[in-house]
Every structure is written in C-alpha cells, then in structure tokens.
Design a protein around this motif. Structure first.
Motif, mmCIF file in Angstrom:
data_model
loop_
_atom_site.group_PDB
_atom_site.id
_atom_site.type_symbol
_atom_site.label_atom_id
_atom_site.label_comp_id
_atom_site.label_asym_id
_atom_site.label_seq_id
_atom_site.Cartn_x
_atom_site.Cartn_y
_atom_site.Cartn_z
ATOM 1 N N HIS A 338 1.266 36.213 -2.255
ATOM 2 C CA HIS A 338 -0.047 36.778 -2.578
ATOM 3 C C HIS A 338 -1.090 35.663 -2.583
ATOM 4 N N PRO A 339 -2.262 35.865 -1.979
ATOM 5 C CA PRO A 339 -3.275 34.797 -1.967
ATOM 6 C C PRO A 339 -3.751 34.470 -3.380
ATOM 7 N N ALA A 340 -3.936 33.177 -3.633
ATOM 8 C CA ALA A 340 -4.356 32.703 -4.951
ATOM 9 C C ALA A 340 -5.812 32.268 -4.874
ATOM 10 N N ASP A 341 -6.712 33.233 -5.059
ATOM 11 C CA ASP A 341 -8.139 32.954 -4.993
ATOM 12 C C ASP A 341 -8.732 32.929 -6.394
ATOM 13 N N ASP A 342 -9.758 32.129 -6.573
ATOM 14 C CA ASP A 342 -10.507 32.067 -7.837
ATOM 15 C C ASP A 342 -9.589 31.836 -9.038
ATOM 16 N N LEU A 343 -8.721 30.858 -8.902
ATOM 17 C CA LEU A 343 -7.793 30.567 -10.000
ATOM 18 C C LEU A 343 -8.444 29.763 -11.110
ATOM 19 N N GLY A 344 -9.437 28.995 -10.796
ATOM 20 C CA GLY A 344 -9.974 28.055 -11.768
ATOM 21 C C GLY A 344 -9.301 26.705 -11.604
ATOM 22 N N GLU A 345 -10.012 25.657 -11.997
ATOM 23 C CA GLU A 345 -9.510 24.298 -11.785
ATOM 24 C C GLU A 345 -8.185 24.053 -12.498
ATOM 25 N N ARG A 349 -4.381 23.509 -10.783
ATOM 26 C CA ARG A 349 -3.667 22.247 -11.028
ATOM 27 C C ARG A 349 -2.290 22.525 -11.657
ATOM 28 N N LEU A 350 -2.224 23.557 -12.519
ATOM 29 C CA LEU A 350 -0.945 23.898 -13.146
ATOM 30 C C LEU A 350 0.089 24.303 -12.106
ATOM 31 N N ALA A 380 3.073 19.156 -16.977
ATOM 32 C CA ALA A 380 2.176 20.248 -16.606
ATOM 33 C C ALA A 380 1.509 20.847 -17.831
ATOM 34 N N GLY A 381 2.261 20.985 -18.943
ATOM 35 C CA GLY A 381 1.675 21.546 -20.159
ATOM 36 C C GLY A 381 0.566 20.684 -20.717
ATOM 37 N N ARG A 382 0.826 19.383 -20.789
ATOM 38 C CA ARG A 382 -0.199 18.477 -21.318
ATOM 39 C C ARG A 382 -1.444 18.461 -20.429
ATOM 40 N N THR A 383 -1.214 18.388 -19.112
ATOM 41 C CA THR A 383 -2.333 18.340 -18.181
ATOM 42 C C THR A 383 -3.130 19.634 -18.207
ATOM 43 N N PHE A 384 -2.421 20.768 -18.385
ATOM 44 C CA PHE A 384 -3.104 22.055 -18.377
ATOM 45 C C PHE A 384 -4.030 22.201 -19.588
ATOM 46 N N VAL A 385 -3.572 21.793 -20.767
ATOM 47 C CA VAL A 385 -4.419 21.879 -21.954
ATOM 48 C C VAL A 385 -5.661 21.013 -21.780
#
Length: 581
Positions: A338-345, A349-350, A380-385
């Motif tokens: 499925h295309p991943a559009d408008d996910l947010g920064e 990154r996650l 990934a968790g640390r970077t995502f927060v």
C-alpha cells in the motif's frame, strides 16, 4: 528602565546566590583547614517456582522488602533481571527504589542498573558467564518510597505486591506485609478482577497464591482510618541558636523577594487550558503519537510505537501477526504494498529505522529478541519520540522558550542552599529563601515548561483533549449510537492507545453489548490463542507489552542500552516484574 524592569527578577536571584556564596565561602577561605579528606506478551523460558517476600510498610510511607526467588532455568541463562516501576499508578509522582543487596544461592551477585521510561531494570548476573540448567535461589533487599497516598482524607496503601511485569510464570507465592497500623479495610485482587484471600492478623497481612500466568499482578489495597497513620515529624535544619539580627533580617528580605519571583516564573510557565469540548473525531492532519504529544508534551517509547503500528495497520501500510504458542509467543510486522503517503517526518523515519520501507519487509519481536532486532527496536523507539517532538516544532505547533537562563540560576540557588546547609551554624538560615525559591519555581524548570504551544498547537491540544474525553468515558459515549460501529472502534483504536485509554474505549463497546471485533490488519495465526485474547484492544496491547519486554530483554543483553517496564494490568503502584536473560 524598561530593560531593567524586565531583568530585575534575574538580578535579584543572581545577587542572592552571590551573597550566599560570599557568606558561605569567605569564612572557609579565611580559616585554614587540616585533617583527612504478556499473558499479553511473550513468556520467559525460565520458571519462578516460588516467590517469597517480606514487606514492611512504615508510617512515613517507605517500604522495606526482602525477596527470595527460586528460579528454574531449563536451559543456560546468565541470570535474571528485576524491573522496578518508577512512576506512580494514579499520580505523576516518582517512586524511588534503593536496591541494597542481591545474592544468588546465598553469595553476593553482581548487578547493573539500566534505566528506562517508567521503570529501571536490575540486570543480575555476568554477561560472559552462562549458568547451567538448574534451580537457583536469588535474594533481593530493597527500599522504596513513597508508597502511601491519601484518598478521600484517609491514608491508603495501594500496591502491586506482585507486579504486572513478571515474564516468568509463577508457580507459587507467599507475601507477608507488616503495616504501620491495623487496617480498616483490605482488598486483594489477582489480575484485573479476580478477588484473592488475605489473612489479617492485627498489623500483619499474608497473601498466598498458586500458579500465576506471566504478567499477572496481585494488588493489595489497604485503607486506614483517618489519623491512624501519622507521618514522622520533619527534621529541622535550623540551629537552635537564633541568628544575628542582620542575618535574620537579610533572610526575611530575601524570602520576601524570591518567593514572588518563583511564583511569577511558575505561573508564567503554565499554559492556559484551551476549550476542550467533546469531539467525535480525531484532530485532522496529525498522527496519534503527535496528537498525544501535543496533549501531554511527553511520550513513552513503547506506547508511541504501539499506537503508530496500529495507525499504520489501519492505513493498510502494515500487518501485525501473532505467531507461536503462548509459551513461545512473538509478533511479526510486515510491510504491505500500500502506498505510504503523508506519513509525517517521524513516522517515515520510524519505518526506515525498523527496516520496513519496501513491500514484503518484516520484523519479528519477542522477549528472546536477537541483538540486531533488539538494537533496531530500541533505537527506533528513542528516535521516534525525539522525532515526534521535532516534528511538532517544525510544523509550527510548538515553540521553544528561553528556559536555559532560568535553569542555570535555579541550579545555582540550590547549590548555594546546599553549601549553606553544609556550612552549618547560623549561616544555615540562608537556606530558607533559596529553597523557598527553588520549590515554588520548580514547575518552570520542567521539560514541558521549555516549550509552549503555538495558536495552531493549542487548537490541536483542545481537539485532542476533547477526543480523548469521548474515548475515555463510556457513559459519555453511550449517547452516540454511531460510536458502537465496529469500524469506528478499530479506526479510533490507535488514538485510544496513544492516549492510554484503550481499555476504556473497548469497555464502552462491551457495556453496550457489542463485540469490538479484531482489526483486519491483526492476524491470529499462532496456535493456542483464543479469540478473546486477540480481539480489539487486548490483542494490540499484547503487542505493546511485547515491545516493552523486548526493550527490557535487549537492555539486559547490552550493557550500553536502555530498558523498560513490562506488562499491563494491575491497579496499584510499584510491583514491577522481571525475567531471565
């Protein structure tokens, strides 16, 4: 005059710190010195055959505990890890835990502290020393504070004597609690709703259990009559000798100046609450994680990851499969085409950090996580927060405040107060204005006070708060028939997880006699699982507990990584949990 008017509070604090430093240090410089100076997540391969603990709760709220853990390792393991919760269940308070002694089979055993979001882990054992299969007895002695709270004017001790984070199945447990006074009422609960028996003998409580599945808490709620538990008197720091008139006068003047300054800074750091009418849909244009961050200005890594995975599942970008049996459970994330559009920064990154950028990419998570997958989830968790906070600022929803100068002066004021206290004598009285300022200005020094929501951010804040009210209040939801449609349950589930109200959102459906069902992106292919354990919030919460356990297990393997608490359920504070590594 205008510039001086804006800066006079800083000048008063700075001059006070300087005066205190001179009063404290000049006598020292002039005087020569001498002398010497889950069933919801993956289970553990080990078994906790017996958990025997003795707990003493004192009148000042401190808890003194000794534990004896008889553990069976069916395969080689390096030891165990013990999780200690650091956040109270019903308040924003911090629980302090002092682990004072750890033994294995009666001999001292090395351990390392690994900090996490809402818990810290004591990794017990040696990384390069594997213990052969067999039975081992671990002993722990620790102190915890504070553990008492006040509800409706009465002292209450509400505690998970067995925490919800134990990954190992427990075959039997015995808990003996000594209270500071005879209880007025005692309630015991296993899990969420199963009553248990308590033997009450004056101030002594005894709780015995049989086998307990992983992540099953045992909670005691003890209520005392008002006045039965009196706090210990606060020990004074002032000398019994009255200080000279000039020092007393200076203290009064400085207190009168610093208290209003601290109050002013604390009030200016608070944001006025925007209108929060109940909303029937989530804020537009933001992810559940970003909405939750704007609501509370902090995020737990495991909660943020779980909510985002559920959101990506709803958008058709990921599927989530529970595999294996209850004894060897795991979760597999798979990227769809499925295309991943408008996910947010932050979300984009996650996915990249988890290695889920292309169709068919997958990631398996369980408690026995390997080093590569563990490092991926932890990082990934640390970077995502951090990325969520950065995204809020880059989108103009948050703006930074000039907090650093305040923090510097606030820290210097505390150091000066400590120096005055250790200096002793009549100079100790200067602690009063400095500590008074430090206490009242403390709200202005938090991380949340370092940012302020912009008008656009305040709008999202109000919308998120209103939507949370809808999800968290079953009685309020009952007025709206549309809310019981099964598609809306799954569509709003990511938001409920991000807000920490997934259980309440599911309960609203159950109270209405409607089964929430299982999200289409949640695949139950493992053996031994029941439909109820995989449906709705319970299934997704199981993945969240698996993420938390994986982070703790990875931290136990890597001395340089962080850890986390485990499991869900339980109404009391404390308890924590543990497992083997």
């Amino acid at each position: 005059m205008g510039v001086l008017g804006r800066r006079w509070p800083w000048l008063v604090v700075a001059v006070t710190v300087l005066v205190t430093a001179l009063v404290v240090l000049l006598p020292l410089l002039a005087t020569p010195t001498t002398g010497n100076s889950d069933d919801m997540a993956s289970s553990d391969v080990a078994t906790l055959e017996l958990l025997d603990q003795r707990i003493e709760v004192r009148a000042d709220g401190t808890l003194h505990a000794t534990e004896r853990l008889s553990v069976l390792f069916p395969v080689e393991r390096r030891g165990i890890f013990r999780l200690f919760d650091t956040r109270a269940a019903r308040e924003q308070g911090v629980i302090e835990v002092d682990l004072r002694e750890v033994t294995r089979d009666g001999a001292p055993e090395p351990w390392v502290r690994i900090n996490g979001d809402d818990a810290w882990s004591a990794r017990i054992g040696v990384a390069d020393l594997a213990l052969p299969p067999g039975r081992y007895t671990y002993g722990l002695r620790y102190q915890t504070s504070p553990t008492m709270e006040r509800i409706d004017g009465a002292p209450v001790w509400w505690w998970d004597v067995i925490g919800s984070g134990w990954q190992m199945p427990i075959l039997a447990s015995t808990t003996v609690v000594t209270l500071p006074a005879a209880p007025a009422q005692v309630t015991c609960m296993v899990g969420r709703s199963t009553p248990c028996t308590v033997e009450v003998d004056d101030r002594t409580l005894t709780v015995r259990t049989g086998p307990l599945p992983p992540f099953t808490p045992v909670t005691l709620r003890v209520q005392f009559t008002p006045g039965a538990v009196d706090p210990l008197p606060i020990r004074g720091v002032l000398d019994s000798v009255l200080p000279p008139w000039w020092l007393a006068g200076l203290t009064i003047v400085l207190t009168g100046l610093l208290l209003p300054i601290g109050i002013r800074q604390a009030l200016r750091s608070r944001e006025s609450t925007p209108p929060m009418p109940v909303r029937f849909d989530p804020p537009a244009g933001v992810t559940p994680a970003l909405g939750a961050y704007l609501l509370q200005e902090w995020l737990s890594a495991s909660t943020a990851l779980t909510a985002t995975v559920a959101d990506l599942g709803e958008r058709g970008i990921l599927t989530l499969a529970r595999t294996g049996s209850p004894a060897q459970a795991g979760w597999t994330l798979t990227r769809t085409n499925h295309p991943a559009d408008d996910l947010g920064e932050a979300t984009a990154r996650l996915l990249a950090d988890l290695g889920l950028t292309d169709a068919g990419d997958s990631l398996h998570i369980d408690q026995q996580v390997d080093a590569v997958a563990g490092a991926r989830v932890d990082g990934a968790g640390r970077t995502f927060v951090h990325g969520t906070a950065t995204e809020a600022r880059s989108r103009g929803l948050l703006t930074a405040t000039r907090q650093f100068p305040r923090q510097v002066l606030w820290g210097l004021a505390q150091l000066a107060a400590i120096a005055a206290a250790f200096r002793g004598g009549q100079v100790t009285v200067l602690c009063v204005p400095l500590l008074a300022y430090a206490v009242v200005a403390a709200p202005a020094m938090t991380a949340q006070a370092g940012t302020r929501r912009t008008p656009a951010g305040r709008e999202v804040w109000g919308q998120a708060a209103g939507f949370r009210m809808l999800l968290a209040t079953p009685a309020g939801v009952e007025r709206f028939d549309f809310a019981y449609r099964r598609d809306l349950f799954t569509a709003y589930l990511p938001w409920a997880i991000a807000f920490g109200v997934a259980d309440q959102w599911e309960e609203a459906f159950r109270l209405a006699g409607v089964s929430p069902g299982t999200p289409t992106w949640l695949d139950a292919t493992g053996s031994g699982w029941t439909a109820s354990s995989l449906a709705g919030a319970a299934g997704v919460a199981g993945f969240g507990a698996a993420v938390t356990s994986a982070l703790a297990a990875y931290s136990a393997q890597q001395s340089s990584s962080g850890g986390g608490g485990g499991g869900g359920g339980g109404s009391g504070s404390g308890g924590g949990g543990g497992g083997s590594w």
